[in-house]
Enzyme design. Structure first.
Site, PDB file in Angstrom:
ATOM      1  N   ARG A   1       0.815  -1.216   0.000  1.00  0.00           N
ATOM      2  CA  ARG A   1       0.000   0.000   0.000  1.00  0.00           C
ATOM      3  C   ARG A   1       0.852   1.272   0.000  1.00  0.00           C
ATOM      4  O   ARG A   1       0.578   2.182  -0.778  1.00  0.00           O
ATOM      5  CB  ARG A   1      -1.000  -0.041   1.157  1.00  0.00           C
ATOM      6  CG  ARG A   1      -2.140  -1.052   0.886  1.00  0.00           C
ATOM      7  CD  ARG A   1      -3.059  -1.176   2.064  1.00  0.00           C
ATOM      8  NE  ARG A   1      -2.320  -1.567   3.261  1.00  0.00           N
ATOM      9  CZ  ARG A   1      -2.786  -1.447   4.492  1.00  0.00           C
ATOM     10  NH1 ARG A   1      -3.973  -0.918   4.708  1.00  0.00           N
ATOM     11  NH2 ARG A   1      -2.067  -1.848   5.508  1.00  0.00           N
TER      12      ARG A   1
ATOM     13  N   ASN B   1      -6.882  -2.851   1.554  1.00  0.00           N
ATOM     14  CA  ASN B   1      -6.750  -4.313   1.572  1.00  0.00           C
ATOM     15  C   ASN B   1      -8.113  -4.907   1.784  1.00  0.00           C
ATOM     16  O   ASN B   1      -8.900  -4.351   2.544  1.00  0.00           O
ATOM     17  CB  ASN B   1      -5.964  -4.743   2.821  1.00  0.00           C
ATOM     18  CG  ASN B   1      -4.484  -4.591   2.647  1.00  0.00           C
ATOM     19  OD1 ASN B   1      -3.986  -4.438   1.545  1.00  0.00           O
ATOM     20  ND2 ASN B   1      -3.776  -4.644   3.759  1.00  0.00           N
TER      21      ASN B   1
END
Ligand SMILES: [Zn+2]
Ligand SMILES: [Zn+2]
Length: 738
Positions: free
Chosen positions: A18, A36
């Site tokens: 990320r 996620n």
């Protein structure tokens, strides 16, 4: 203005995915978000079309080093709302746990710089890690991979660590095991009576103990190592005696690659492999002036070497004078020890000092072992750095399959949807403690992947502990023949879904006829196999005992070819190692079939060769004869022993007669290896249109594989990622398709 929804699957959590996406989006002036969920990472992008193209290129070609992308799906959707900026959105609730668990990774160069920099707040801190390195699998209780689900949950982040953890531009952004000397795990040093030795530099203290010749235990990533100075003859000798391990080689850890080069001859590829992010044990050639104790790898020309892979190891080497033996701490037939209490209860007579720390190891994991064949890595023990291993299949499993492997070098594998997941090396199932470890691994993996077993796939051997366990689970069971599973493992690695010609040569496995197989040639596919050739059966004099005494195998082959009177007059190392009485007694056993199971094992023929050529008459670890035969191989000798293929049987009678005439070890070993190459060549020629698969422990023999590459003149498949010894069996069992 373009808008895209991108879904990324694979190992994409806990690997800095990320922040990578976040920083890339900022750089390219893209808005949107990343989050996620149960399936992986979702990215929403809004911006100029060419910036989005650049983004996608970077994503595909330069993802974070620890990630492994299995699939990227890209969907244009102009109906989406506009975004003002780019954000990382916290994990949504995760129900379906198909996100893959990342292996433990060796300390990265940036973290090494941190612990070596006196200005850095992590200077000399033994638990330094970041998004690119450190423990993962070994500290995870359950998924999703968040700190709360790891053994780092016991430690509360200090303000400084918290700031780093929350800063998407920081290398430690969302590094779950983040910590520092103020808030993280601490080291404790003990003597072997559990007395804590208070010292402000325990690492220096234990290094000095090693330098003085003591044997110590040090906690690592996946378990404890037993450690001593590898150049100290007395220390190594003492370790061998105390561990009751007469000759099985130990792996040696060196300070750096230059040190390794002083003791070994390594190729470029071997050097790269030693340095890779997994930091496995790499089996390489010793050099002629290798001043490592000869007791470390007696009578073989190979040495297992590796580099420090945790900050603790790096700090240790600042004070060590020499390379060290670093071998898994365990009792014979038991798994690696991960808790300090077991070191005290099981190994206090072996080690003098113990270095422990208070970050718990949840999942034990041994060091991986690899070798380099024709410039490619072949994994012989898949564990730390590689496990859990995940693989996408082209067809879906219609049931949740749990494959539980064989009995030695065991592992488990799960099959669900399009996933095949293999555990780390579990070990030999010869003790209650090992079976406990096996059962724990099954429940851990079921938990990791929210997996409910519907079908158990196991070996056909009725006496295997794993088979017995399977029978008691009350689930549907499928039993796969041992050597067929070996062939399937290689077929799985290369996604071969057709008829292949499989040579499966190994130690022992239960055959369909109740005999012990191990020199098998199959035509097989994913749903069936036909045994087209096999080594002619011979008798194992005394069953299991014959495996430990290569001379019994050799003698049995002599009984097949000579009368007892003739055998007694032969002048050969095998015969000479017995008394006349012993030979007569064994002959009676052979004649009356008393405890003399039949086998077609090629591994056992290696044992016989070692006996005939006077390399050794007794062996103390599996594979010892193979390694020593390799050492004697001479590339310049092109001759081969004779053999015959009579009906379906490979008959070595002629070879036995010829071997007895040769006296030189080098000649015998070279002609023997060349004969195996010829057998494979001849049978391959008769099956020109089939792909060739090699499987089974015998093909861990580097010399044999290299000779096959030179002489076979056809492509052949042998597994490189899935160990081709019994650890690969569970993976092969999964590939079977009804
Ligand atoms: Zn790092
Ligand atoms: Zn801290």
């Amino acid at each position: 203005m373009s808008k895209f929804i991108i879904e990324v699957q694979g190992i994409v959590q806990g690997v800095g995915f990320r922040p990578f996406v976040y920083n890339l989006a900022l750089k390219l002036n893209l808005n949107g978000y990343v989050n996620n969920d149960d399936k992986g990472v979702n990215i929403l992008l809004q911006g100029k079309k060419n910036s989005i193209d650049t983004f996608l290129n970077e994503l595909k070609n330069n993802p974070p080093i620890l990630s492994k992308i299995d699939n990227i799906s890209i969907l244009e959707d102009t109906s989406l709302d506009d975004f003002e900026d780019f954000k990382i959105i916290q994990s949504a609730n995760q129900n379906n746990k198909s996100t893959l668990v990342s292996p433990d990774i060796a300390i990265c160069d940036d973290c090494i710089k941190d612990i070596e920099n006196i200005e850095n707040r992590r200077y000399k801190y033994a638990f330094t890690n970041c998004t690119n390195c450190g423990p993962r699998y070994s500290i995870i209780n359950t998924v999703p991979y968040d700190r709360i689900n790891t053994s780092m949950n016991d430690f509360v982040m200090c303000e400084e660590c918290k700031e780093e953890y929350e800063d998407p531009t920081n290398r430690r952004y969302h590094a779950q095991p983040i910590c520092c000397p103020n808030c993280g795990p601490q080291i404790k040093l003990y003597d072997n009576f559990k007395n804590e030795i208070s010292n402000n530099d325990s690492i220096k203290e234990i290094a000095q103990k090693i330098n003085s010749g003591f044997i110590v235990a040090i906690k690592g990533i996946g378990g404890f190592h037993i450690i001593c100075d590898a150049t100290n003859e007395n220390a190594v000798k003492k370790l061998r005696e105390k561990k009751n391990r007469p000759s099985k080689p130990f792996a040696v850890m060196f300070k750096n690659i230059d040190e390794i080069k002083k003791y070994t001859n390594i190729s470029n590829k071997e050097e790269k492999t030693i340095l890779c992010k997994e930091k496995p044990i790499v089996i390489v050639n010793k050099n002629s002036n290798c001043k490592i104790s000869e007791l470390i790898a007696p009578n073989i020309d190979r040495l297992g070497v590796f580099l420090p892979y945790t900050p603790l190891h790096i700090l240790l080497f600042e004070y060590l004078n020499n390379p060290i033996i670093a071998t898994s701490a365990n009792l014979k037939d038991e798994p690696i020890i991960k808790d300090v209490k077991d070191i005290f209860s099981k190994l206090s007579n072996v080690v003098d000092y113990v270095l422990d720390f208070n970050r718990d190891i949840i999942n034990a994991c041994d060091d991986s072992i690899v070798q380099v064949i024709n410039d490619e890595i072949q994994i012989l023990r898949l564990a730390r750095g590689y496990a859990p291993f995940s693989y996408k299949t082209s067809n879906k499993f219609n049931k949740n399959n749990l494959a539980i492997g064989a009995n030695q070098k065991s592992s488990i594998s799960l099959g669900f949807n399009n996933n095949m997941i293999s555990s780390a090396y579990i070990g030999d199932m010869n003790s209650i403690v090992s079976m406990e470890y096996f059962k724990r691994s099954v429940s851990t993996f079921e938990k990791f992947y929210d997996f409910k077993t519907q079908l158990i796939v196991c070996d056909k051997h009725p006496a295997y502990e794993t088979t017995k366990w399977a029978m008691n689970q009350g689930k549907e069971i499928k039993q796969i023949q041992h050597h067929y599973a070996h062939a399937l493992a290689t077929m799985a690695e290369y996604d071969l879904d057709e008829d292949v010609l499989a040579f499966v040569f190994d130690g022992t496995g239960y055959g369909d006829d109740g005999n012990i197989w191990g020199g098998e040639v199959f035509i097989s596919n994913r749903s069936s196999y036909k045994r087209i050739n096999h080594l002619k059966y011979f008798k194992l004099l005394g069953g299991e005992k014959a495996v430990k005494e290569p001379r019994r195998i050799a003698l049995s082959l002599l009984f097949d070819n000579f009368t007892i009177e003739e055998v007694l007059t032969l002048d050969n190392a095998c015969v000479n190692s017995f008394t006349k009485n012993e030979i007569e007694l064994l002959y009676k056993m052979w004649q009356k079939n008393l405890n003399t199971p039949l086998t077609s094992s090629f591994g056992r023929v290696f044992d016989a060769i070692a006996s005939f050529s006077n390399i050794l008459q007794l062996q103390t670890y599996e594979g010892e004869t193979g390694l020593q035969i390799e050492k004697e191989y001479d590339e310049n000798l092109n001759e081969s022993y004779s053999y015959e293929i009579i009906n379906t049987q490979i008959d070595l009678s002629k070879a036995i007669l010829e071997i007895l005439k040769d006296k030189d070890k080098k000649v015998i070993c070279s002609k023997f290896i060349n004969m195996i190459v010829n057998i494979i060549s001849e049978i391959s020629l008769e099956n020109k249109n089939l792909k060739i698969v090699l499987a089974g422990g015998v093909f861990q023999n580097k010399t044999l594989l290299e000779q096959l590459s030179k002489k076979l003149k056809r492509k052949f498949y042998f597994s490189k990622t899935i160990p081709l010894n019994d650890q690969g069996i569970s993976f092969g069992q999964l590939y079977f398709q009804n």
